[in-house]
Design a protein around this motif. Structure first.
Motif, PDB file in Angstrom:
ATOM      1  N   GLU A  55       4.634 -11.947  -3.306  1.00 17.82           N
ATOM      2  CA  GLU A  55       3.658 -12.217  -2.247  1.00 17.82           C
ATOM      3  C   GLU A  55       4.364 -12.600  -0.940  1.00 17.82           C
ATOM      4  O   GLU A  55       3.924 -12.221   0.146  1.00 17.82           O
ATOM      5  N   ILE A  71      -4.510 -11.071  -2.098  1.00 18.35           N
ATOM      6  CA  ILE A  71      -3.457 -10.824  -1.114  1.00 18.35           C
ATOM      7  C   ILE A  71      -4.039 -10.484   0.261  1.00 18.35           C
ATOM      8  O   ILE A  71      -3.466 -10.839   1.290  1.00 18.35           O
ATOM      9  N   SER A  72      -5.186  -9.817   0.292  1.00 13.82           N
ATOM     10  CA  SER A  72      -5.779  -9.492   1.592  1.00 13.82           C
ATOM     11  C   SER A  72      -6.197 -10.759   2.329  1.00 13.82           C
ATOM     12  O   SER A  72      -6.058 -10.855   3.558  1.00 13.82           O
ATOM     13  N   GLY A 111      -4.702  -4.725  -3.600  1.00 10.48           N
ATOM     14  CA  GLY A 111      -3.919  -3.599  -3.084  1.00 10.48           C
ATOM     15  C   GLY A 111      -4.116  -2.290  -3.800  1.00 10.48           C
ATOM     16  O   GLY A 111      -3.284  -1.384  -3.675  1.00 10.48           O
ATOM     17  N   LYS A 112      -5.220  -2.133  -4.533  1.00 10.12           N
ATOM     18  CA  LYS A 112      -5.448  -0.888  -5.274  1.00 10.12           C
ATOM     19  C   LYS A 112      -5.687   0.277  -4.310  1.00 10.12           C
ATOM     20  O   LYS A 112      -5.051   1.330  -4.432  1.00 10.12           O
ATOM     21  N   LYS A 170       4.264  -7.207   6.109  1.00 10.91           N
ATOM     22  CA  LYS A 170       3.061  -6.913   6.888  1.00 10.91           C
ATOM     23  C   LYS A 170       2.998  -7.691   8.202  1.00 10.91           C
ATOM     24  O   LYS A 170       2.435  -7.215   9.190  1.00 10.91           O
ATOM     25  N   GLU A 185      -4.991   0.302  -1.137  1.00  8.38           N
ATOM     26  CA  GLU A 185      -3.832   0.406  -0.255  1.00  8.38           C
ATOM     27  C   GLU A 185      -2.724   1.219  -0.903  1.00  8.38           C
ATOM     28  O   GLU A 185      -1.968   1.914  -0.213  1.00  8.38           O
ATOM     29  N   LEU A 186      -2.621   1.161  -2.244  1.00 10.01           N
ATOM     30  CA  LEU A 186      -1.613   1.960  -2.940  1.00 10.01           C
ATOM     31  C   LEU A 186      -1.876   3.443  -2.718  1.00 10.01           C
ATOM     32  O   LEU A 186      -0.947   4.222  -2.453  1.00 10.01           O
ATOM     33  N   ILE A 188       5.520  -9.400   0.628  1.00 11.44           N
ATOM     34  CA  ILE A 188       4.403  -8.644   1.201  1.00 11.44           C
ATOM     35  C   ILE A 188       4.015  -9.217   2.559  1.00 11.44           C
ATOM     36  O   ILE A 188       3.829  -8.483   3.538  1.00 11.44           O
ATOM     37  N   TYR A 228       4.246  -0.703   1.640  1.00 12.72           N
ATOM     38  CA  TYR A 228       3.659  -1.164   0.376  1.00 12.72           C
ATOM     39  C   TYR A 228       4.783  -1.623  -0.545  1.00 12.72           C
ATOM     40  O   TYR A 228       5.672  -0.835  -0.893  1.00 12.72           O
TER      41      TYR A 228
END
Length: 302
Positions: A216, A253-254, A47-48, A223, A50-51, A219, A18
């Motif tokens: 971004e 982002i997803s 990413g809420k 990933k 995911e955090l 990230i 993360y």
């Protein structure tokens, strides 16, 4: 495992896959230090959730998740009585009832005698714990994620206040249960409705927006390490241009990550307008948004 500084939070979260900004890391560190919950708001897919998963991973704690929805009540979030089990035990020990009421002369006396035994059937062995009770009953500290709290009813939000203030809950038949270990609590909201001031006072606030260009890129690189850097640059530019359009739902982002994986699966090395047109359904979730992007394709792909 614990966080020793803001920089330590950044490093540990990155080890848990993360990428955290300085602002995110600061709020996580302060929450850990003060034992205050975090209310995380922002668009869906930034990413809420995911955090919370990353925090649980690098603190080596169990993640207990309560998914909120309209109509959620205490029984689904806190505990339920196992009535079938209570009934089974009642059938097994029914011959003991005669011993209990022996010597009584009136129905009222008999009922009083039976009522004296009700604690036997409203005890820990008959409780089916739900996420909130599991979190405060755990012998080891856990991470409690109350996901999409904005979708719950205001009445349920009011119920949460006792838990978030004192980390305790009241069970009428048993009494007050206090947390054995204070959980690390994160609440997420997609701004479906405004949260109350009372709830916000009990939490540290964090707003996670769409990441900036460089973040971004980092990230996507973290990933999907096999992706070519040139392709990362192209798709991030296109995604950012699409976000500037008047869409019903902007890609987050997803969707960026899903698109990157799709391009790799298609063996795409260069992002051309034709490729963008053919793969728009990966990042746009509404036909009107797909049509809007196609109409602006030249500007989007510049």
């Amino acid at each position: 495992m614990k966080y020793s500084s803001i920089d330590d939070v950044i490093q540990q979260l990155e080890q848990a896959d993360y990428i955290a900004s300085k602002e995110i890391a600061t709020v996580v560190f302060l929450s850990f230090a003060t034992q205050k919950p975090i209310l995380i708001e922002g668009p869906a897919g930034v990413g809420k959730t995911e955090l919370a998963k990353a925090v649980a991973r690098n603190l080596n704690r169990q993640l207990i998740r309560l998914q909120c929805y309209e109509g959620l009540d205490e029984a689904k979030a806190l505990y339920e009585w196992e009535y079938a089990k209570q009934l089974l035990y009642t059938q097994i020990v029914k011959e003991k009832i005669q011993d209990i009421i022996q010597g009584t002369h009136t129905l009222s006396e008999a009922v009083d005698r039976i009522a004296d035994q009700e604690d036997a059937f409203f005890s820990e062995r008959f409780i089916q714990t739900r996420p909130l009770l599991q979190a405060i009953s755990s012998e080891s500290p856990v991470v409690l994620l109350i996901d999409e709290v904005d979708k719950s009813d205001p009445e349920f939000e009011a119920f949460l206040l006792e838990l978030l203030s004192d980390f305790q809950v009241s069970i009428p038949e048993i009494g007050t249960r206090k947390a054995i270990q204070i959980p690390f609590v994160l609440l997420t909201s997609n701004n479906y409705r405004d949260m109350s001031d009372a709830l916000k006072r009990r939490c540290l606030h964090l707003y996670i927006d769409y990441p900036d260009k460089e973040l971004e890129k980092r990230i996507v690189g973290l990933k999907i390490p096999e992706i070519d850097q040139t392709l990362i640059n192209q798709l991030i530019n296109v995604i950012r241009n699409i976000r500037n359009l008047d869409l019903k739902k902007h890609p987050c982002i997803s969707e960026t990550l899903d698109w990157a994986k799709s391009l790799i699966a298609l063996n795409v090395n260069v992002l051309t307008p034709d490729v963008v047109r053919e793969t728009l359904n990966v990042i746009c979730k509404y036909k009107s948004d797909v049509d809007c992007v196609r109409e602006c394709l030249d500007d989007v792909c510049r």
